[in-house]
Design an enzyme around this catalytic site. Structure first.
Site, PDB file in Angstrom:
ATOM      1  N   SER A  39     -10.939  -0.937   3.451  1.00 10.88           N
ATOM      2  CA  SER A  39     -10.043  -1.224   4.575  1.00 10.88           C
ATOM      3  C   SER A  39      -9.450   0.070   5.118  1.00 10.88           C
ATOM      4  CB  SER A  39      -8.918  -2.165   4.135  1.00 10.88           C
ATOM      5  OG  SER A  39      -9.450  -3.403   3.713  1.00 10.88           O
TER       6      SER A  39
ATOM      7  N   GLU B 270      -4.622   2.906   6.435  1.00 13.55           N
ATOM      8  CA  GLU B 270      -4.442   2.802   4.995  1.00 13.55           C
ATOM      9  C   GLU B 270      -5.080   4.007   4.304  1.00 13.55           C
ATOM     10  OE1 GLU B 270      -5.974  -0.213   1.481  1.00 13.55           O
ATOM     11  OE2 GLU B 270      -5.277  -1.073   3.357  1.00 13.55           O
TER      12      GLU B 270
ATOM     13  N   ARG C 154       0.829  -1.215   0.000  1.00 16.72           N
ATOM     14  CA  ARG C 154       0.000   0.000   0.000  1.00 16.72           C
ATOM     15  C   ARG C 154       0.865   1.268   0.000  1.00 16.72           C
ATOM     16  NH1 ARG C 154      -2.258  -3.829  -1.009  1.00 16.72           N
ATOM     17  NH2 ARG C 154      -4.193  -4.671  -0.166  1.00 16.72           N
TER      18      ARG C 154
END
Length: 337
Positions: free
Chosen positions: A238, A333, A166
């Site tokens: 998420s 995230e 990520r």
């Protein structure tokens, strides 16, 4: 083409559906239009700027006092073929799901496991989006950018994008300095099913085998059973990254929780953040109008009327409780503005 929107309402431009206003949004369909516009408006380049794609991985905690640059171009074309590979170039404003659909329609392998991820093509390399054993870095050939300071265009090879879990240079050293205008992907014409996840492999087999269409339909069905629809319940998917910990840390936790799920990672052991959060008792709980989805503890939701600050307050409580219980600090995230 350029479209300028002043005092822009951002409520419908972020998947959390939180209320916020931007001083200005500049919509552009290609690099040339944006470059020419910024050349005539140096004051915008000197001020606060950021890129807003589909708004699917952003949480606004206050109004944005500056200019948001929003790509709208949707051009898609095949740019080359060699051996069993095909390269395709897509403009940054193209919807990611439309991109996956076009690739599958051409019989090209590589993007099918990433179906159902909300957002735009331009956002894919920034976040190095990933799902079911696949990541954007696996197929990104190059990323076209515009430097906000010099107004020079550049193409950055995928191998130089600093891709990680990520992560990318677009979230790091190039954050706030460049705008992604298009991305070229390298895909396979030879079937290359990525079925390393047992649940996915099992469901694909039940659907009739590993064709592009079956894999895409199966991924969408699995995701749909776990993730709330942002059009119904505000969320950004998420909210937290899965932490990677040292082997001894994982072993210590496993002694108390023998059923702890884990996966090998390059720098240790990856533990699902959702499992950690669930063990602290937060799954399905709420703090005011901000809550945790009852089917997946990784997902924070707007229960209606929550502000960005309400959601970040909940995130801080979760981070604190996970660290207190397991000695692991989970990271967000979602980009918090």
């Amino acid at each position: 083409m350029i479209k300028e929107i002043l005092h822009a309402d951002l409520t419908g431009r972020n998947s959390f559906g939180v209320a916020a206003v931007a001083d200005r949004i500049v919509e552009f369909d290609d690099a040339t239009s944006l470059r020419d516009y910024l050349a005539e408006h140096e004051e915008i380049r000197r001020g606060k700027t950021a890129v807003l794609g589909g708004g699917n991985n952003i949480l606004f905690t206050t109004d944005f006092h500056g200019t948001l640059l929003h790509p709208t171009g949707t051009d898609f074309r095949v740019t080359g073929t060699s051996d069993d590979r095909t390269t395709v170039r897509a403009a940054a404003g193209m919807d990611w799901e439309d991109f996956v659909e076009r690739c599958i329609g051409l019989g090209l392998w590589g993007a099918e496991n990433l179906t159902g991820i909300p957002g735009t093509v331009g956002a894919a390399p920034v976040q190095n989006i990933g799902a079911y054993g696949a990541e954007a870095k696996d197929i990104v050939e190059s990323v076209e950018t515009l430097d906000l300071a010099t107004l020079k265009e550049a193409s950055i090879a995928g191998c130089h994008c600093g891709f990680g879990y990520r992560e990318s240079i677009f979230k790091g050293i190039l954050s706030g300095r460049t705008v992604i205008t298009a991305v070229t992907f390298n895909l396979s014409r030879t079937p290359r099913p990525n079925l390393g996840y047992a649940a996915l492999a099992r469901e694909v087999e039940l659907a009739g085998g590993p064709s592009l269409e079956n894999i895409r339909a199966t991924v969408r069905r699995i995701r749909g059973g776990k993730l709330p629809d942002p059009a119904v319940t505000g969320n950004a998917g998420s909210f937290f990254k899965n932490p990677v910990v040292a082997e001894d840390v994982a072993a210590t936790i496993r002694r108390e929780y023998p059923d702890m799920p884990s996966f090998p990672a390059q720098e240790g052991v990856k533990i699902p953040a959702g499992w950690l959060i669930e063990k602290t008792g937060w799954k399905g709980a709420a703090l005011g109008r901000a809550g945790i989805y009852d089917k997946q503890a990784l997902i924070l939701v707007n229960l209606g009327g929550a502000s960005g600050s309400d959601i970040t307050a909940l995130a801080r409580r979760i981070i604190r409780d996970v660290q207190t219980r397991f000695g692991i600090r989970i990271a967000t995230e979602v980009n918090i503005w």
